[in-house]
Write an enzyme that holds these catalytic residues in place. Structure first.
Site, PDB file in Angstrom:
ATOM      1  N   GLN A 111      -4.255  -4.748   7.248  1.00 24.66           N
ATOM      2  CA  GLN A 111      -5.256  -6.236   6.712  1.00 24.66           C
ATOM      3  C   GLN A 111      -5.327  -7.379   7.574  1.00 24.66           C
ATOM      4  OE1 GLN A 111      -7.533  -5.336   4.540  1.00 24.66           O
ATOM      5  NE2 GLN A 111      -6.832  -3.389   3.708  1.00 24.66           N
TER       6      GLN A 111
ATOM      7  N   LYS B  23     -10.510  -0.900  10.355  1.00 25.30           N
ATOM      8  CA  LYS B  23     -10.833  -2.035   9.680  1.00 25.30           C
ATOM      9  C   LYS B  23     -10.871  -3.195  10.650  1.00 25.30           C
ATOM     10  CE  LYS B  23      -7.479  -0.554   6.259  1.00 25.30           C
ATOM     11  NZ  LYS B  23      -8.133  -0.044   5.329  1.00 25.30           N
TER      12      LYS B  23
ATOM     13  N   ASP C 140       3.147  -3.856   8.202  1.00 18.76           N
ATOM     14  CA  ASP C 140       2.210  -3.244   8.075  1.00 18.76           C
ATOM     15  C   ASP C 140       0.781  -4.294   8.359  1.00 18.76           C
ATOM     16  OD1 ASP C 140      -0.299  -2.445   6.886  1.00 18.76           O
ATOM     17  OD2 ASP C 140       0.561  -1.418   5.283  1.00 18.76           O
TER      18      ASP C 140
ATOM     19  N   CYS D 113      -4.852   2.357  -3.808  1.00 16.67           N
ATOM     20  CA  CYS D 113      -3.556   3.026  -2.993  1.00 16.67           C
ATOM     21  C   CYS D 113      -2.310   1.961  -3.133  1.00 16.67           C
ATOM     22  CB  CYS D 113      -3.789   3.245  -1.470  1.00 16.67           C
ATOM     23  SG  CYS D 113      -4.898   4.559  -1.183  1.00 16.67           S
TER      24      CYS D 113
ATOM     25  N   HIS E  85       0.847  -1.282   0.102  1.00 18.29           N
ATOM     26  CA  HIS E  85       0.091  -0.048  -0.199  1.00 18.29           C
ATOM     27  C   HIS E  85       1.013   1.173  -0.106  1.00 18.29           C
ATOM     28  CE1 HIS E  85      -2.773   2.869   1.790  1.00 18.29           C
ATOM     29  NE2 HIS E  85      -3.867   2.099   1.758  1.00 18.29           N
TER      30      HIS E  85
END
Lengths: 133, 418
Positions: free
Chosen positions: B214, B237, B211, B376, B133
């Site tokens: 997700q 999220k 990261d 993104c 991303h």
């Protein structure tokens, strides 16, 4: 399903003036970074400042293509000076569909490219050309 | 059509769970129910989260870490209690290792601006990947402009996995100080082998930042088992509110890092000639924080823990298996990314002859919310050779019937544009 009008579908399937022009007097291209749509506008302008020929290239969704196609038809025979004054409202009226803030950008990309080109701006650096993709 | 894998959550459990989400129980247009498949962008919120935030404002609103009145103490307890819940969720050693930020993006920028700017120099290397991303690319490129470091990228394979051989080569080229990788790709859905990636980074003398935007929402994550140095994710999220996210960092690293913003709360002593900074996490939390949002995040963690993240991923796996199978039956449709085994609950795809935006509009007409665009991740879309894709991302409240709704909507849009 009834997403778009027949008119929009027709313009997006068979966009008018969709070809390159040789030695264009105005040559400008830009992308919409949100969706990757890309439009390249070429214009021939005569000594009286009248647009004689329009050429579009690029890729995009049905809305952005139809909008460019209809705008191109409008431009032929118009004074460049007057083309600078075409309003957003006019373009959106041609589309004739209720559009949210995201799709409005699709509809107005062609006008953005026209205005920037008509005011003599050069294309932003790094604007991808369709042929190179 | 073969019969789908039975979902991890029984029909009754799922129905009860869906009833917890006020937004799911509505029609987006008369007669058109909402089929929300844009969870990779943001999840919906259960009443438990919304109520916890309202309750905070109605019954204990006060600033935290200031004042000794009853509300200030209750607010501080709620705010810090949520920090402990987050620490427990991801297996942090101590709640002091949990820094509240605005979102994953800010968490990564914080590391770049504090640890990066203070530690890295010309000649040093940061490794990111082609599937990141923008939030895990742009902060490093900006840091490179400030510090002179070089950013290198692990390429992806044809099937949408990280090329581990190329990763080893990049490490062998030397001077690598940081490896910054997504746990789960937001476009391909690839679940990356981050434990191995981190181990290799450490062997090369580099730190690793993961990261987790997700991953944390949909699978069990243990930062100490992974041995991650930094781990970033967002509340919104994972059933929580917008405006708050988390940076996990190993405590000894956090202690050595300079502060982020300067101001109130991040100091231990201020004179007109200088300031002594507070310890982590306060050192990184200048100014009045997002208190209600922290409380909401705590409630989201409670809710997810009650369901069990092992059940969440199993449920997502059942949905994505069925979705991949049904999508493969659609004429002209291309999916991107790895096999179901290596993938989380999302899938990106294109449909021949129909632009992603037009397809999304067609799905919207059927009440199906998906993401259209480059998500993104422009470098990844360049690599895939497409300007835009559609992404359907599933979460714990989605059903097999909603997969059918998606497929039917794709089919009718395909016929419309054919």
């Amino acid at each position: 399903m009834d997403l778009y009008s027949e008119n929009i579908l027709d313009h997006s399937r068979n966009p008018r003036h969709w070809h390159a022009l040789e030695n264009p007097d105005i040559d400008y291209e830009e992308s919409n970074p949100l969706c990757g749509d890309h439009l390249h506008l070429m214009l021939h302008v005569d000594d009286n400042g009248v647009i004689t020929e329009v050429g579009w290239e690029g890729q995009g969704c049905a809305i952005s293509k139809a909008s460019a196609s209809m705008l191109g038809e409008q431009l032929v025979g118009m004074k460049l000076e007057d083309a600078r004054n075409i309003s957003k409202e006019e373009v959106l009226e041609n589309i004739g569909l209720p559009l949210g803030p995201v799709r409005v950008k699709c509809a107005l990309l062609s006008l953005k490219v026209l205005k920037a080109g008509a005011y003599g701006l050069s294309s932003p650096e790094g604007a991808p050309t369709p042929s190179a993709e | 059509m073969s019969s789908p894998t039975p979902p991890a959550l029984s029909a009754e459990t799922l129905a009860a769970l869906r009833a917890d989400f006020p937004i799911l129980n509505q029609e987006i247009r008369p007669g058109v129910p909402l089929t929300y498949l844009d969870n990779g962008a943001t999840s919906q919120k259960p009443a438990a989260v919304i109520d916890a935030m309202s309750h905070y404002y109605e019954h204990m609103n006060a600033n935290v870490h200031r004042g000794v009145h009853a509300f200030a103490e209750r607010a501080t307890a709620a705010y810090e209690g949520a920090r402990q819940k987050v620490a427990d969720l991801i297996g942090a050693g101590d709640a002091q290792e949990i820094i509240y930020v605005r979102n994953t993006t800010e968490a990564i920028n914080l590391v770049a601006r504090t640890w990066g700017d203070a530690t890295l120099h010309t000649g040093d290397v940061v490794i990111s990947t082609e599937m990141e991303h923008h939030a895990n690319i742009v902060p490093w490129q900006m840091m490179a402009e400030r510090t002179g470091v070089t950013v290198k990228y692990i390429p992806i394979t044809e099937t949408g996995l990280l090329d581990m051989g190329e990763y080893r080569k990049l490490l062998a080229e030397g001077n690598v100080k940081l490896v910054a990788v997504a746990h789960v790709s937001n476009v391909l859905g690839t679940i990356n082998p981050v434990k191995e990636i981190i181990k290799l980074a450490h062997e090369a003398g580099a730190l690793a930042l993961i990261d987790g935007a997700q991953s944390v929402p949909g699978m069990p994550v243990n930062v100490r088992d992974l041995d991650a140095d930094f781990y970033a994710f967002s509340a919104h999220k994972m059933l929580g509110p917008t405006g708050i996210g988390v940076l996990y960092g190993k405590y000894d690293l956090l202690e050595k890092m300079p502060p982020y913003n300067g101001g109130g709360s991040m100091i231990s002593k201020v004179t007109l000639t200088g300031t002594k900074y507070a310890h982590a996490p306060q050192k990184f939390e200048a100014g009045t924080p997002a208190i209600a949002e922290a409380v909401g995040l705590g409630a989201a963690v409670d809710y997810l823990t009650k369901i069990g993240l092992a059940n969440v991923i199993e449920h997502e796996k059942a949905l994505i298996s069925y979705a991949m199978e049904r999508l493969s039956e659609v004429i002209g449709l291309t999916t991107y990314g790895p096999s179901v085994e290596e993938r989380s609950g999302l899938v990106s795809f294109t449909l021949k002859g129909v632009h992603a935006h037009d397809l999304a509009q067609g799905l919207d007409a059927a009440g199906v919310a998906v993401r259209a665009g480059h998500h993104c991740a422009m470098p990844l879309h360049d690599k895939l050779g497409v300007a835009a894709t559609l992404r359907a991302s599933f979460y714990v409240y989605n059903t097999m019937e909603e997969v059918d709704t998606l497929i039917n909507a794709i089919e009718s849009t395909r016929r419309y544009f054919a």
